[in-house]
Design an enzyme around this catalytic site. Structure first.
Site, PDB file in Angstrom:
ATOM      1  N   LYS A 270       0.895  -1.269   0.128  1.00  0.00           N
ATOM      2  CA  LYS A 270      -0.109   0.039  -0.137  1.00  0.00           C
ATOM      3  C   LYS A 270       0.903   1.158  -0.095  1.00  0.00           C
ATOM      4  O   LYS A 270       0.705   2.207  -0.591  1.00  0.00           O
ATOM      5  CB  LYS A 270      -0.929   0.072   1.253  1.00  0.00           C
ATOM      6  CG  LYS A 270      -1.362   1.448   1.539  1.00  0.00           C
ATOM      7  CD  LYS A 270      -1.981   1.145   3.050  1.00  0.00           C
ATOM      8  CE  LYS A 270      -2.491   2.582   3.535  1.00  0.00           C
ATOM      9  NZ  LYS A 270      -1.351   3.061   4.402  1.00  0.00           N
ATOM     10  N   ASN A 271       1.919   1.371   0.932  1.00  0.00           N
ATOM     11  CA  ASN A 271       2.667   2.521   0.989  1.00  0.00           C
ATOM     12  C   ASN A 271       3.665   2.796  -0.003  1.00  0.00           C
ATOM     13  O   ASN A 271       3.967   3.975  -0.303  1.00  0.00           O
ATOM     14  CB  ASN A 271       3.416   2.757   2.555  1.00  0.00           C
ATOM     15  CG  ASN A 271       2.174   2.833   3.529  1.00  0.00           C
ATOM     16  OD1 ASN A 271       1.324   3.236   3.333  1.00  0.00           O
ATOM     17  ND2 ASN A 271       2.693   2.579   4.835  1.00  0.00           N
TER      18      ASN A 271
ATOM     19  N   ARG B  34      -4.155   9.836   3.527  1.00  0.00           N
ATOM     20  CA  ARG B  34      -3.037  10.610   3.764  1.00  0.00           C
ATOM     21  C   ARG B  34      -2.068  10.723   2.698  1.00  0.00           C
ATOM     22  O   ARG B  34      -1.742  11.845   2.560  1.00  0.00           O
ATOM     23  CB  ARG B  34      -2.139   9.744   4.813  1.00  0.00           C
ATOM     24  CG  ARG B  34      -1.029  10.365   5.509  1.00  0.00           C
ATOM     25  CD  ARG B  34      -1.522  11.371   6.549  1.00  0.00           C
ATOM     26  NE  ARG B  34      -0.486  12.256   7.033  1.00  0.00           N
ATOM     27  CZ  ARG B  34      -0.812  13.329   7.464  1.00  0.00           C
ATOM     28  NH1 ARG B  34      -2.045  13.912   7.726  1.00  0.00           N
ATOM     29  NH2 ARG B  34       0.018  14.099   7.689  1.00  0.00           N
TER      30      ARG B  34
ATOM     31  N   ASP C  47      -5.272   8.162   8.293  1.00  0.00           N
ATOM     32  CA  ASP C  47      -5.463   7.572   9.709  1.00  0.00           C
ATOM     33  C   ASP C  47      -5.198   8.473  10.882  1.00  0.00           C
ATOM     34  O   ASP C  47      -4.577   9.289  10.952  1.00  0.00           O
ATOM     35  CB  ASP C  47      -4.451   6.263  10.052  1.00  0.00           C
ATOM     36  CG  ASP C  47      -5.226   5.156   9.449  1.00  0.00           C
ATOM     37  OD1 ASP C  47      -6.232   5.246   9.204  1.00  0.00           O
ATOM     38  OD2 ASP C  47      -4.285   4.453   9.173  1.00  0.00           O
TER      39      ASP C  47
ATOM     40  N   ARG D 200      -0.109  14.555  12.862  1.00  0.00           N
ATOM     41  CA  ARG D 200       0.643  14.319  11.780  1.00  0.00           C
ATOM     42  C   ARG D 200       1.114  15.466  11.062  1.00  0.00           C
ATOM     43  O   ARG D 200       0.545  15.889   9.765  1.00  0.00           O
ATOM     44  CB  ARG D 200      -0.033  13.208  11.064  1.00  0.00           C
ATOM     45  CG  ARG D 200      -0.516  11.987  11.504  1.00  0.00           C
ATOM     46  CD  ARG D 200      -1.117  10.906  10.778  1.00  0.00           C
ATOM     47  NE  ARG D 200      -0.163  10.314   9.891  1.00  0.00           N
ATOM     48  CZ  ARG D 200      -0.330   9.115   9.274  1.00  0.00           C
ATOM     49  NH1 ARG D 200      -1.782   8.999   8.916  1.00  0.00           N
ATOM     50  NH2 ARG D 200       0.377   8.851   8.421  1.00  0.00           N
TER      51      ARG D 200
ATOM     52  N   ILE E 172       2.951  18.467   8.659  1.00  0.00           N
ATOM     53  CA  ILE E 172       3.822  18.250   7.334  1.00  0.00           C
ATOM     54  C   ILE E 172       5.063  19.246   7.412  1.00  0.00           C
ATOM     55  O   ILE E 172       5.324  19.738   6.269  1.00  0.00           O
ATOM     56  CB  ILE E 172       3.055  18.247   6.363  1.00  0.00           C
ATOM     57  CG1 ILE E 172       1.935  19.251   6.287  1.00  0.00           C
ATOM     58  CG2 ILE E 172       1.929  16.913   6.250  1.00  0.00           C
ATOM     59  CD1 ILE E 172       1.279  19.434   4.943  1.00  0.00           C
TER      60      ILE E 172
ATOM     61  N   GLN F 115       7.984  19.266   7.811  1.00  0.00           N
ATOM     62  CA  GLN F 115       9.515  18.769   7.131  1.00  0.00           C
ATOM     63  C   GLN F 115       9.133  18.888   5.649  1.00  0.00           C
ATOM     64  O   GLN F 115       9.866  18.923   4.851  1.00  0.00           O
ATOM     65  CB  GLN F 115       9.759  17.558   7.569  1.00  0.00           C
ATOM     66  CG  GLN F 115      10.082  17.413   8.821  1.00  0.00           C
ATOM     67  CD  GLN F 115      10.973  18.489   9.397  1.00  0.00           C
ATOM     68  OE1 GLN F 115      12.124  18.607   8.483  1.00  0.00           O
ATOM     69  NE2 GLN F 115      10.811  19.481  10.223  1.00  0.00           N
TER      70      GLN F 115
ATOM     71  N   ASP G 267       3.160   0.630  12.195  1.00  0.00           N
ATOM     72  CA  ASP G 267       2.025   0.150  11.659  1.00  0.00           C
ATOM     73  C   ASP G 267       1.572  -1.513  12.128  1.00  0.00           C
ATOM     74  O   ASP G 267       0.743  -2.015  11.664  1.00  0.00           O
ATOM     75  CB  ASP G 267       2.318   0.262  10.007  1.00  0.00           C
ATOM     76  CG  ASP G 267       2.078   1.624   9.543  1.00  0.00           C
ATOM     77  OD1 ASP G 267       1.887   2.386  10.410  1.00  0.00           O
ATOM     78  OD2 ASP G 267       2.424   1.826   8.349  1.00  0.00           O
TER      79      ASP G 267
ATOM     80  N   ILE H 104       6.940   6.374  17.425  1.00  0.00           N
ATOM     81  CA  ILE H 104       6.522   7.109  16.285  1.00  0.00           C
ATOM     82  C   ILE H 104       5.267   7.834  16.655  1.00  0.00           C
ATOM     83  O   ILE H 104       5.174   9.169  16.208  1.00  0.00           O
ATOM     84  CB  ILE H 104       6.567   6.205  15.096  1.00  0.00           C
ATOM     85  CG1 ILE H 104       7.744   5.387  14.831  1.00  0.00           C
ATOM     86  CG2 ILE H 104       6.330   7.155  13.716  1.00  0.00           C
ATOM     87  CD1 ILE H 104       9.038   5.951  14.376  1.00  0.00           C
TER      88      ILE H 104
HETATM   89  C1  LIG Z   1       1.376   6.514   3.186  1.00  0.00           C
HETATM   90  C2  LIG Z   1       2.386   6.025   4.223  1.00  0.00           C
HETATM   91  O1  LIG Z   1       3.415   5.882   3.877  1.00  0.00           O
HETATM   92  N1  LIG Z   1       2.015   6.005   5.379  1.00  0.00           N
HETATM   93  C3  LIG Z   1       3.097   5.511   6.390  1.00  0.00           C
HETATM   94  C4  LIG Z   1       4.132   6.907   6.618  1.00  0.00           C
HETATM   95  O2  LIG Z   1       3.361   7.918   6.949  1.00  0.00           O
HETATM   96  P1  LIG Z   1       3.731   9.441   7.144  1.00  0.00           P
HETATM   97  O3  LIG Z   1       4.650   9.408   5.979  1.00  0.00           O
HETATM   98  O4  LIG Z   1       2.638  10.307   7.423  1.00  0.00           O
HETATM   99  O5  LIG Z   1       4.621   9.388   8.393  1.00  0.00           O
HETATM  100  P2  LIG Z   1       6.203   9.885   8.812  1.00  0.00           P
HETATM  101  O6  LIG Z   1       7.253   9.021   8.594  1.00  0.00           O
HETATM  102  O7  LIG Z   1       6.248  11.462   7.953  1.00  0.00           O
HETATM  103  O8  LIG Z   1       6.160  10.291  10.329  1.00  0.00           O
HETATM  104  C5  LIG Z   1       7.111   9.916  11.279  1.00  0.00           C
HETATM  105  C6  LIG Z   1       7.187  10.754  12.510  1.00  0.00           C
HETATM  106  O9  LIG Z   1       7.572  12.029  12.210  1.00  0.00           O
HETATM  107  C7  LIG Z   1       6.580  13.061  12.350  1.00  0.00           C
HETATM  108  N2  LIG Z   1       6.584  14.175  11.208  1.00  0.00           N
HETATM  109  C8  LIG Z   1       6.427  13.786   9.834  1.00  0.00           C
HETATM  110  C9  LIG Z   1       6.446  14.911   9.029  1.00  0.00           C
HETATM  111  C10 LIG Z   1       6.824  16.028   9.282  1.00  0.00           C
HETATM  112  O10 LIG Z   1       6.615  16.791   8.390  1.00  0.00           O
HETATM  113  N3  LIG Z   1       6.724  16.353  10.522  1.00  0.00           N
HETATM  114  C11 LIG Z   1       6.878  15.388  11.637  1.00  0.00           C
HETATM  115  O11 LIG Z   1       7.028  15.669  12.738  1.00  0.00           O
HETATM  116  C12 LIG Z   1       5.162  12.166  12.540  1.00  0.00           C
HETATM  117  O12 LIG Z   1       4.717  12.969  13.372  1.00  0.00           O
HETATM  118  C13 LIG Z   1       5.579  10.946  13.098  1.00  0.00           C
HETATM  119  O13 LIG Z   1       5.733  11.051  14.457  1.00  0.00           O
HETATM  120  O14 LIG Z   1       4.920   6.482   7.638  1.00  0.00           O
HETATM  121  C14 LIG Z   1       4.515   6.428   9.048  1.00  0.00           C
HETATM  122  C15 LIG Z   1       5.670   5.850   9.865  1.00  0.00           C
HETATM  123  O15 LIG Z   1       6.186   4.761   9.417  1.00  0.00           O
HETATM  124  C16 LIG Z   1       3.592   5.078   8.921  1.00  0.00           C
HETATM  125  O16 LIG Z   1       2.706   4.820  10.050  1.00  0.00           O
HETATM  126  C17 LIG Z   1       2.502   5.116   7.645  1.00  0.00           C
HETATM  127  O17 LIG Z   1       1.812   4.117   7.401  1.00  0.00           O
HETATM  128  C1  LIG Z   2      -0.873   5.058   9.230  1.00  0.00           C
HETATM  129  C2  LIG Z   2      -1.200   4.462   8.019  1.00  0.00           C
HETATM  130  O1  LIG Z   2      -1.722   4.842   6.682  1.00  0.00           O
HETATM  131  P1  LIG Z   2      -1.673   6.378   6.255  1.00  0.00           P
HETATM  132  O2  LIG Z   2      -0.449   6.933   6.457  1.00  0.00           O
HETATM  133  O3  LIG Z   2      -2.093   6.169   4.864  1.00  0.00           O
HETATM  134  O4  LIG Z   2      -2.849   6.870   6.997  1.00  0.00           O
HETATM  135  C3  LIG Z   2      -0.952   2.775   7.943  1.00  0.00           C
HETATM  136  O5  LIG Z   2      -0.887   2.344   6.713  1.00  0.00           O
HETATM  137  O6  LIG Z   2      -0.908   2.202   9.147  1.00  0.00           O
END
Ligand SMILES: CC(=O)N[C@H]1[C@@H](OP(=O)(O)OP(=O)(O)OC[C@H]2O[C@@H](n3ccc(=O)[nH]c3=O)[C@H](O)[C@@H]2O)O[C@H](CO)[C@@H](O)[C@@H]1O
Ligand SMILES: C=C(OP(=O)(O)O)C(=O)O
EC number: 2.5.1.7
Length: 425
Positions: free
Chosen positions: A22-23, A92, A116, A121, A123, A125, A307, A329
């Site tokens: 999926k990811n 997401r 989710d 969460r 953004i 970065q 996850d 995380i």
């Molecule tokens: C679609 C997808 O691939 N989703 C995955 C992706 O989500 P996603 O890409 O959203 O998760 P991130 O790796 O970005 O998040 C990791 C950590 O960094 C923090 N953070 C992130 C971005 C940012 O700009 N600032 C910040 O502080 C988040 O709050 C979190 O604590 O990776 C997560 C962590 O492995 C997984 O749970 C999700 O399934």
């Molecule tokens: C958190 C997840 O997905 P998403 O980042 O798409 O919300 C997940 O796949 O567990």
């Protein structure tokens, strides 16, 4: 909304094939709009996220077809347009259209994504990366407006303050056609990032170091697809079925697995005493005997995936003693706890730790899948429990688990999906 109805308590056996990740898929589909040719993906999972991404593509006049696991996307007639906010909010990964549209048109307007509900969460970065590449970013109401001057994006050195999968991917998407060289330091190392880089490099991109914490991207003018890209197997789906197989299996073979992607997970199962047979591209889970309790601490790849902390929980309930889970995380990713308690599980939060005690009997109940992975945990618990379990908000499961009902049927499970009148769309 849909609900999942499970008549549990049956031992399961047989084999199933893991789908494409999926990811990876949810990054590859937005990446497709960077191409100057049609592109094709194989082993595409049948999940709601793909369906919603197709709706978003269609709104940009990007036609796609999905047949026999093959998704074909033709971005050659792409038009800038307002993206459908309902579809954007459904997942997401719609935020990858920020990087991809920026790479394609030097500007993007995208509503804040959904996905989710697992705690904050941010953004920041992603935005920091776009700004470093020369973009102007304005966040207003519920949307992000990103644009560049006439000179377009330029390469930059970007150090991520937080290791983020999404920010790493979004910056790659924006930088792949920027002028000059970009480096992403403290980049995420997840296999899905390598998969995306492989897809882009096969179209002529110059991305080096994906899978390490320094990624270098030399911008190119054009990306042209020459071959079908086969998506890597879903390591989270694999972990979910490994947990299910050890919880209630009488011998289950999982095919299309990359065991190296599973090491943080399989090492924990081995520590519990599950006698896994790990082959080149499959894993066999025999019926298990007594299980040891373990400690699980989530981390970025190659650590134990956040996850998978909920999907492994039903297995921890079988252990002979208390296990402990710490999610570094997403510390607030605990929606499964209250629901599992309704089924009789001994699970609680204590000083930021999730403590999972031995629970010899689970009873079917009405529970709610607050997000995809708590849904997966409830699904396994429901299959283990006596009686009937109804999981409302099952769309959260269907959005990320490939043909889940068919796969469970193939193992002998009594499970169905039905409309849920109690929870409107
Ligand atoms: C679609 C997808 O691939 N989703 C995955 C992706 O989500 P996603 O890409 O959203 O998760 P991130 O790796 O970005 O998040 C990791 C950590 O960094 C923090 N953070 C992130 C971005 C940012 O700009 N600032 C910040 O502080 C988040 O709050 C979190 O604590 O990776 C997560 C962590 O492995 C997984 O749970 C999700 O399934
Ligand atoms: C958190 C997840 O997905 P998403 O980042 O798409 O919300 C997940 O796949 O567990």
């Amino acid at each position: 909304m849909k609900k999942m109805i499970i008549h549990g308590g049956k031992r399961l056996s047989g084999e199933l094939t893991i789908g494409g990740a999926k990811n990876s898929t949810v990054a590859l589909i937005p990446a497709a709009i960077l191409a100057d040719t049609p592109v094709q993906f194989d082993t595409v999972p049948h999940i709601l996220d793909v369906h919603n991404l197709q709706i978003i593509l269609e709104s940009m006049n990007v036609h796609s077809t999905f047949e026999n696991d093959v998704l074909t996307i033709d971005p050659t007639h792409i038009e800038e347009s307002e993206l459908p906010s309902r579809a954007i909010k459904s997942l997401r990964a719609s935020y990858y259209f920020m990087g991809a549209l920026l790479g394609r048109f030097n500007r993007a307007t995208v509503t804040f994504p959904g996905g989710d509900n697992i705690g904050p969460r941010p953004i920041d970065q992603h935005i920091k990366g776009f700004k470093a590449l020369g973009a102007n970013v304005v966040e207003k109401n519920d949307s992000v407006f990103i644009s560049t001057g006439s000179e377009g994006l330029h390469g930059a050195r970007i150090f991520l303050d937080v290791v983020s999968v999404g920010a790493t991917i979004n910056i790659i998407l924006a930088a792949v056609k920027a002028h000059g060289t970009t480096s992403i330091e403290n980049a995420a190392k997840e296999p899905e990032i390598i998969d995306l880089a492989t897809f882009l490099n096969n179209m002529g991109a110059k991305i080096r170091g994906a899978g390490t914490d320094v990624i270098r991207i030399e911008g190119v003018d054009s990306l042209r697809s020459r071959a079908t890209h086969t998506i890597i197997p879903d390591r989270i789906e694999t972990g979910t079925y490994l947990s299910l197989a050890a919880s209630i299996g009488d011998g289950i073979l999982l095919k299309n697995v990359i065991p190296e992607h599973m090491e943080s997970f399989t090492s924990k199962m081995l520590e519990m005493g599950v006698d896994l047979q790990i082959n080149e591209d499959s894993i066999f889970v025999p019926r298990v005997g007594e299980l040891n309790p373990i400690r699980v601490k989530t981390a970025t790849y190659p650590g134990f995936a956040t996850d998978l902390q909920q999907p492994i929980t039903p297995l921890l309930l079988h252990a002979d003693g208390s296990s402990v889970v710490i999610d570094t995380i997403y510390p607030q990713r605990t929606q499964h706890i209250a629901q599992l308690k309704k089924m009789g599980a001994d699970i609680r939060v204590q000083d930021n730790l999730i403590v999972v005690g031995h629970s010899s009997h689970l009873q079917g109940a009405h529970v709610e899948a607050g997000e995809i992975r708590s849904g997966a945990a409830l699904m396994i618990a429901g299959l283990s429990a006596t009686g009937t379990t109804e999981i409302s908000r099952a769309d959260n499961i269907l959005r990320g688990y490939d043909r889940v009902v068919d796969k469970l049927h193939s193992l002998g499970a009594d499970v169905d999906i039905a409309a849920d009148e109690q929870v409107p769309e």
